[in-house]
Design a protein around this motif. Sequence first.
Motif, PDB file in Angstrom:
ATOM      1  N   THR A  48       0.841  -1.206   0.000  1.00  0.00           N
ATOM      2  CA  THR A  48       0.000   0.000   0.000  1.00  0.00           C
ATOM      3  C   THR A  48       0.874   1.254   0.000  1.00  0.00           C
ATOM      4  O   THR A  48       0.614   2.199  -0.748  1.00  0.00           O
ATOM      5  N   TYR A  59      -2.918  13.199  -5.369  1.00  0.00           N
ATOM      6  CA  TYR A  59      -3.002  13.944  -4.100  1.00  0.00           C
ATOM      7  C   TYR A  59      -1.959  15.053  -3.981  1.00  0.00           C
ATOM      8  O   TYR A  59      -1.917  15.749  -2.985  1.00  0.00           O
ATOM      9  N   TYR A  64      -6.972  18.957  -7.596  1.00  0.00           N
ATOM     10  CA  TYR A  64      -7.668  17.906  -6.851  1.00  0.00           C
ATOM     11  C   TYR A  64      -7.832  18.312  -5.386  1.00  0.00           C
ATOM     12  O   TYR A  64      -8.929  18.194  -4.819  1.00  0.00           O
ATOM     13  N   ALA A  92      -5.322  10.363   7.564  1.00  0.00           N
ATOM     14  CA  ALA A  92      -5.087  10.013   6.150  1.00  0.00           C
ATOM     15  C   ALA A  92      -5.522  11.155   5.234  1.00  0.00           C
ATOM     16  O   ALA A  92      -6.293  10.963   4.293  1.00  0.00           O
ATOM     17  N   ALA A  93      -5.015  12.334   5.518  1.00  0.00           N
ATOM     18  CA  ALA A  93      -5.503  13.557   4.881  1.00  0.00           C
ATOM     19  C   ALA A  93      -5.006  13.750   3.457  1.00  0.00           C
ATOM     20  O   ALA A  93      -5.495  14.636   2.742  1.00  0.00           O
ATOM     21  N   GLY A  94      -4.032  12.941   3.010  1.00  0.00           N
ATOM     22  CA  GLY A  94      -3.501  13.128   1.657  1.00  0.00           C
ATOM     23  C   GLY A  94      -2.922  14.524   1.528  1.00  0.00           C
ATOM     24  O   GLY A  94      -2.259  15.051   2.432  1.00  0.00           O
ATOM     25  N   ARG A  97      -7.376  17.580   0.655  1.00  0.00           N
ATOM     26  CA  ARG A  97      -8.692  17.875   0.061  1.00  0.00           C
ATOM     27  C   ARG A  97      -9.766  18.113   1.132  1.00  0.00           C
ATOM     28  O   ARG A  97     -10.405  19.180   1.155  1.00  0.00           O
ATOM     29  N   GLU A 113      -1.198  12.829   8.136  1.00  0.00           N
ATOM     30  CA  GLU A 113      -0.899  12.109   6.893  1.00  0.00           C
ATOM     31  C   GLU A 113       0.508  11.526   6.999  1.00  0.00           C
ATOM     32  O   GLU A 113       1.442  12.224   7.350  1.00  0.00           O
ATOM     33  N   GLU A 115       2.379   9.893   4.438  1.00  0.00           N
ATOM     34  CA  GLU A 115       3.187   9.833   3.218  1.00  0.00           C
ATOM     35  C   GLU A 115       3.877  11.183   2.951  1.00  0.00           C
ATOM     36  O   GLU A 115       3.216  12.211   2.841  1.00  0.00           O
ATOM     37  N   PHE A 118       2.647  13.728   0.220  1.00  0.00           N
ATOM     38  CA  PHE A 118       1.309  14.290   0.474  1.00  0.00           C
ATOM     39  C   PHE A 118       1.363  15.220   1.692  1.00  0.00           C
ATOM     40  O   PHE A 118       0.702  16.254   1.732  1.00  0.00           O
ATOM     41  N   SER A 138       0.810   8.148  10.827  1.00  0.00           N
ATOM     42  CA  SER A 138      -0.041   7.098  10.225  1.00  0.00           C
ATOM     43  C   SER A 138      -1.032   6.601  11.290  1.00  0.00           C
ATOM     44  O   SER A 138      -0.900   6.911  12.482  1.00  0.00           O
ATOM     45  N   HIS A 139      -1.971   5.790  10.849  1.00  0.00           N
ATOM     46  CA  HIS A 139      -2.907   5.188  11.809  1.00  0.00           C
ATOM     47  C   HIS A 139      -2.156   4.331  12.821  1.00  0.00           C
ATOM     48  O   HIS A 139      -2.455   4.355  14.014  1.00  0.00           O
ATOM     49  N   TRP A 160     -10.649   9.639   3.247  1.00  0.00           N
ATOM     50  CA  TRP A 160     -11.332   8.862   2.207  1.00  0.00           C
ATOM     51  C   TRP A 160     -10.667   7.501   1.924  1.00  0.00           C
ATOM     52  O   TRP A 160      -9.517   7.441   1.496  1.00  0.00           O
ATOM     53  N   SER A 162      -9.332   5.274   3.630  1.00  0.00           N
ATOM     54  CA  SER A 162      -8.145   4.781   4.340  1.00  0.00           C
ATOM     55  C   SER A 162      -8.465   3.756   5.432  1.00  0.00           C
ATOM     56  O   SER A 162      -7.561   3.092   5.927  1.00  0.00           O
ATOM     57  N   HIS A 165      -7.111   0.438   4.775  1.00  0.00           N
ATOM     58  CA  HIS A 165      -5.664   0.228   4.741  1.00  0.00           C
ATOM     59  C   HIS A 165      -5.105  -0.341   6.035  1.00  0.00           C
ATOM     60  O   HIS A 165      -3.896  -0.280   6.266  1.00  0.00           O
TER      61      HIS A 165
HETATM   62  C1  LIG Z   1      -7.459   7.391  -1.036  1.00  0.00           C
HETATM   63  S1  LIG Z   1      -6.207   8.382  -0.319  1.00  0.00           S
HETATM   64  C2  LIG Z   1      -7.187   9.742   0.287  1.00  0.00           C
HETATM   65  C3  LIG Z   1      -6.406  11.013   0.546  1.00  0.00           C
HETATM   66  C4  LIG Z   1      -7.274  12.186   0.996  1.00  0.00           C
HETATM   67  N1  LIG Z   1      -7.988  11.879   2.199  1.00  0.00           N
HETATM   68  C5  LIG Z   1      -8.258  12.547  -0.087  1.00  0.00           C
HETATM   69  O1  LIG Z   1      -9.402  12.118  -0.038  1.00  0.00           O
HETATM   70  O2  LIG Z   1      -7.861  13.257  -0.997  1.00  0.00           O
HETATM   71  C6  LIG Z   1      -5.794   7.483   1.126  1.00  0.00           C
HETATM   72  C7  LIG Z   1      -4.780   8.124   2.024  1.00  0.00           C
HETATM   73  O3  LIG Z   1      -4.503   7.221   3.088  1.00  0.00           O
HETATM   74  C8  LIG Z   1      -3.145   7.346   3.431  1.00  0.00           C
HETATM   75  N2  LIG Z   1      -2.754   6.114   4.120  1.00  0.00           N
HETATM   76  C9  LIG Z   1      -2.420   4.927   3.575  1.00  0.00           C
HETATM   77  N3  LIG Z   1      -2.097   4.061   4.537  1.00  0.00           N
HETATM   78  C10 LIG Z   1      -2.263   4.723   5.726  1.00  0.00           C
HETATM   79  C11 LIG Z   1      -2.080   4.362   7.087  1.00  0.00           C
HETATM   80  N4  LIG Z   1      -1.663   3.159   7.415  1.00  0.00           N
HETATM   81  N5  LIG Z   1      -2.308   5.301   8.029  1.00  0.00           N
HETATM   82  C12 LIG Z   1      -2.759   6.525   7.698  1.00  0.00           C
HETATM   83  N6  LIG Z   1      -2.930   6.923   6.428  1.00  0.00           N
HETATM   84  C13 LIG Z   1      -2.696   6.028   5.448  1.00  0.00           C
HETATM   85  C14 LIG Z   1      -2.444   7.538   2.091  1.00  0.00           C
HETATM   86  O4  LIG Z   1      -1.134   8.095   2.253  1.00  0.00           O
HETATM   87  C15 LIG Z   1      -3.432   8.458   1.396  1.00  0.00           C
HETATM   88  O5  LIG Z   1      -3.137   9.793   1.651  1.00  0.00           O
END
Ligand SMILES: C[S@@+](CC[C@H](N)C(=O)[O-])C[C@H]1O[C@@H](n2cnc3c(N)ncnc32)[C@H](O)[C@@H]1O
Length: 277
Positions: A48, A59, A64, A92-94, A97, A113, A115, A118, A138-139, A160, A162, A165
């Motif tokens: 992932t 992102y 976007y 998981a704010a990316g 958005r 967030e 990553e 992002f 991260s979570h 969104w 997440s 994940h």
């Molecule tokens: C589908 S994207 C959505 C991003 C943003 N929320 C949006 O809607 O534009 C999912 C997000 O989850 C984050 N993510 C993935 N694994 C995660 C984890 N284990 N903990 C927290 N965030 C995570 C990714 O880095 C990504 O930014």
Amino acid sequence: MANALKLFALRQAARLIYCVRKIHDLFWKSVADLVELTLSEEQAAAWTRFHYSSRSGQYVHNGYNNSGLYDWERRAIDDYFPKSPARILLTAAGGGREAIALAQLGYEVVALEPEEQFYFELTKACAGDESLTAMQTSHEQLIATPPTDLPCFDGVVIGWGSFSHLPKRDEVYALMETLQGLCPKGPILTSFFVRQPPHQLSRSRQRLRQFIKSWSPIKRTLDGYLRFDYRLGLVRTYDQQWLDELAAHVDCHVTTFEPYPYGHAVLVPNKNTVDDA
Ligand SMILES: C[S@@+](CC[C@H](N)C(=O)[O-])C[C@H]1O[C@@H](n2cnc3c(N)ncnc32)[C@H](O)[C@@H]1O
């Protein structure tokens, strides 16, 4: 005669396409079974991360990130969240958005967030806006070391998609407990891949899965909620039953569960709702 030949050619073409399609399906089902049954949760999380760090560019785009809330997110916020001004925790704010849109609605937002690229976009969105704070978390990190210095939140938005994940069931429970601790009286909006009722597997597929399982070093208990996604590795799916169970675990209930247009649910505490507080 010419017509008969044409008809014959047409039938052969249809047969060929049907066969190619069958082989294609069989190939993907076998790949999906192989990955689902042999990938550990840690490897799934790495898959992932790889996707988000190198394959998912949207992102980091301003267009976007400034596109606002999806209609279903907007409805959930309008219907179940306290009116602004209020404090929202967004995970998981990316690239920001939801954070940008929530701040425009008058909310104070702490956005997390993990990553790098992002998070960089998120910090740009937060610069000069006092209602937005970014943290690189991260979570899993949130569960391991919940922040102790933040005042209680009035609502939580799990960014969104997440929620899917977290491949480990225990981590999903732990995340809910942590979020509930940070926001004991408010709603939690979460979104995810929806679990489709399992189809009856063909005998050959059942045999293939048995064979992979006997050979696989991963002895994970199969709970039927993990599935393979070619972009994201293993994703955890949700249905009403499991969300109810999860909500009860943190003394909440599911006030809305919608599988379309994108799976989402709002969990609210059984007692001490924002209105009672
Ligand atoms: C589908 S994207 C959505 C991003 C943003 N929320 C949006 O809607 O534009 C999912 C997000 O989850 C984050 N993510 C993935 N694994 C995660 C984890 N284990 N903990 C927290 N965030 C995570 C990714 O880095 C990504 O930014």
